[in-house]
Scaffold this motif. Structure first.
Motif, PDB file in Angstrom:
ATOM      1  N   VAL A   4      13.597 -46.930 -12.734  1.00  0.00           N
ATOM      2  CA  VAL A   4      13.351 -45.777 -11.866  1.00  0.00           C
ATOM      3  C   VAL A   4      14.090 -44.576 -12.427  1.00  0.00           C
ATOM      4  CG1 VAL A   4      13.559 -44.795  -9.568  1.00  0.00           C
ATOM      5  CG2 VAL A   4      13.118 -47.250  -9.829  1.00  0.00           C
ATOM      6  N   GLU A   5      13.348 -43.522 -12.716  1.00  0.00           N
ATOM      7  CA  GLU A   5      13.965 -42.280 -13.171  1.00  0.00           C
ATOM      8  C   GLU A   5      14.189 -41.391 -11.951  1.00  0.00           C
ATOM      9  OE1 GLU A   5      12.488 -38.706 -16.023  1.00  0.00           O
ATOM     10  OE2 GLU A   5      12.689 -40.687 -16.955  1.00  0.00           O
ATOM     11  N   GLY A   6      15.428 -41.020 -11.703  1.00  0.00           N
ATOM     12  CA  GLY A   6      15.697 -40.226 -10.519  1.00  0.00           C
ATOM     13  C   GLY A   6      17.083 -39.645 -10.511  1.00  0.00           C
ATOM     14  N   ASP A   7      17.334 -38.816  -9.531  1.00  0.00           N
ATOM     15  CA  ASP A   7      18.602 -38.139  -9.322  1.00  0.00           C
ATOM     16  C   ASP A   7      19.268 -38.738  -8.094  1.00  0.00           C
ATOM     17  OD1 ASP A   7      20.711 -36.415  -8.792  1.00  0.00           O
ATOM     18  OD2 ASP A   7      19.548 -34.579  -9.060  1.00  0.00           O
ATOM     19  N   VAL A   8      20.493 -39.200  -8.244  1.00  0.00           N
ATOM     20  CA  VAL A   8      21.185 -39.840  -7.135  1.00  0.00           C
ATOM     21  C   VAL A   8      21.357 -38.892  -5.955  1.00  0.00           C
ATOM     22  CG1 VAL A   8      23.500 -39.271  -7.962  1.00  0.00           C
ATOM     23  CG2 VAL A   8      23.176 -41.298  -6.557  1.00  0.00           C
ATOM     24  N   LEU A   9      21.345 -37.591  -6.197  1.00  0.00           N
ATOM     25  CA  LEU A   9      21.490 -36.628  -5.111  1.00  0.00           C
ATOM     26  C   LEU A   9      20.207 -36.453  -4.300  1.00  0.00           C
ATOM     27  CD1 LEU A   9      23.673 -33.894  -6.866  1.00  0.00           C
ATOM     28  CD2 LEU A   9      24.416 -35.737  -5.340  1.00  0.00           C
ATOM     29  N   ASN A  10      19.094 -37.006  -4.810  1.00  0.00           N
ATOM     30  CA  ASN A  10      17.840 -36.994  -4.053  1.00  0.00           C
ATOM     31  C   ASN A  10      17.811 -38.255  -3.179  1.00  0.00           C
ATOM     32  OD1 ASN A  10      15.140 -37.300  -3.170  1.00  0.00           O
ATOM     33  ND2 ASN A  10      14.412 -36.041  -4.879  1.00  0.00           N
ATOM     34  N   THR A  11      18.326 -38.102  -1.969  1.00  0.00           N
ATOM     35  CA  THR A  11      18.524 -39.263  -1.099  1.00  0.00           C
ATOM     36  C   THR A  11      17.221 -39.979  -0.781  1.00  0.00           C
ATOM     37  OG1 THR A  11      20.439 -38.141  -0.128  1.00  0.00           O
ATOM     38  CG2 THR A  11      19.551 -40.026   1.069  1.00  0.00           C
ATOM     39  N   GLU A  12      16.152 -39.239  -0.605  1.00  0.00           N
ATOM     40  CA  GLU A  12      14.879 -39.871  -0.236  1.00  0.00           C
ATOM     41  C   GLU A  12      14.363 -40.759  -1.367  1.00  0.00           C
ATOM     42  OE1 GLU A  12      13.991 -39.708   2.868  1.00  0.00           O
ATOM     43  OE2 GLU A  12      15.725 -38.387   3.124  1.00  0.00           O
TER      44      GLU A  12
END
Length: 213
Positions: free
Chosen positions: A51-59
């Motif tokens: 999963v590519e993502g930003d930990v600050l994007n809670t959703e």
């Protein structure tokens, strides 16, 4: 068999944990990181979800952990408090309770003497985030294990001792392989060290600073 999300999965310790879980267990993994191409060697592994993502994007984080059993955080940086707040919020949204979190020595004001003074200066930019994250966890209802390793080495050895948050920290260094070994043991028996803060160091490395400085 468990399903574990590893947040900050490209970190050095996280990569050791990933390799050992895949080779030694039947666990399934969700590897969450900013750039998933860094772990492209796992893209065809049926036990791995990248999963590519930003930990600050809670959703996005919540969606990624919706069906996991254990959350393991290997994130870091000067904005660590915000990252841990997002992880806690995502866990609350999804009803997840078990968290393993890599912190650092000094997060609990537990490092004594000259080494403690040196450590305060050496990671002064990061300690506020570690300490704020510790308070966030203490104030939450998460069953966390906060792991406070000494200064990390890449030595290919598993040698470590533990201290709890009421004890003064001991040594000055510990290998990433040792930290990964502790993580693996807690994942295997997650009833251990619930709502606990655990220091890790290599026995016999006491001193005023790590040996390579």
């Amino acid at each position: 068999m468990s399903k574990i999300i590893i947040i900050g999965a490209h970190g050095g310790t996280a990569r050791i944990v990933t390799e050992r879980l895949l080779s030694e267990t039947s666990d399934e993994l969700v590897l969450f990181l900013r750039n998933s191409s860094r772990l492209s060697q796992y893209k065809d592994n049926p036990r791995v979800t990248l999963v590519e993502g930003d930990v600050l994007n809670t959703e996005d984080l919540a969606r990624s952990m919706s069906d996991v059993d254990i959350v393991y955080s290997n994130v870091g940086g000067t904005d660590l408090e915000k990252q841990i707040a997002s992880i806690i919020k995502a866990m609350d949204q999804t009803g997840k309770k078990r968290l393993l979190f890599i912190s650092a020595l000094g997060a609990r004001h537990e490092v004594p003497g000259k080494f403690g003074e040196w450590n305060e200066q050496a990671i002064s930019a990061f300690l506020p985030g570690f300490r704020a994250s510790a308070k966030l966890l203490d104030d939450s209802d998460i069953d966390f294990t906060e792991i406070r390793p000494a200064w990390l080495t890449d030595n290919q050895e598993i040698k470590y001792e533990t201290t709890d948050e009421t004890e003064k920290f001991k040594g000055t260094e510990v290998s990433r392989a040792s930290v990964a070994d502790f993580v693996i043991k807690v994942i295997a028996d997650p009833a251990q060290y619930e709502r606990a803060s655990v220091g890790l160091d290599k026995p016999g490395t006491d001193g005023d600073k790590p040996s390579w400085t």
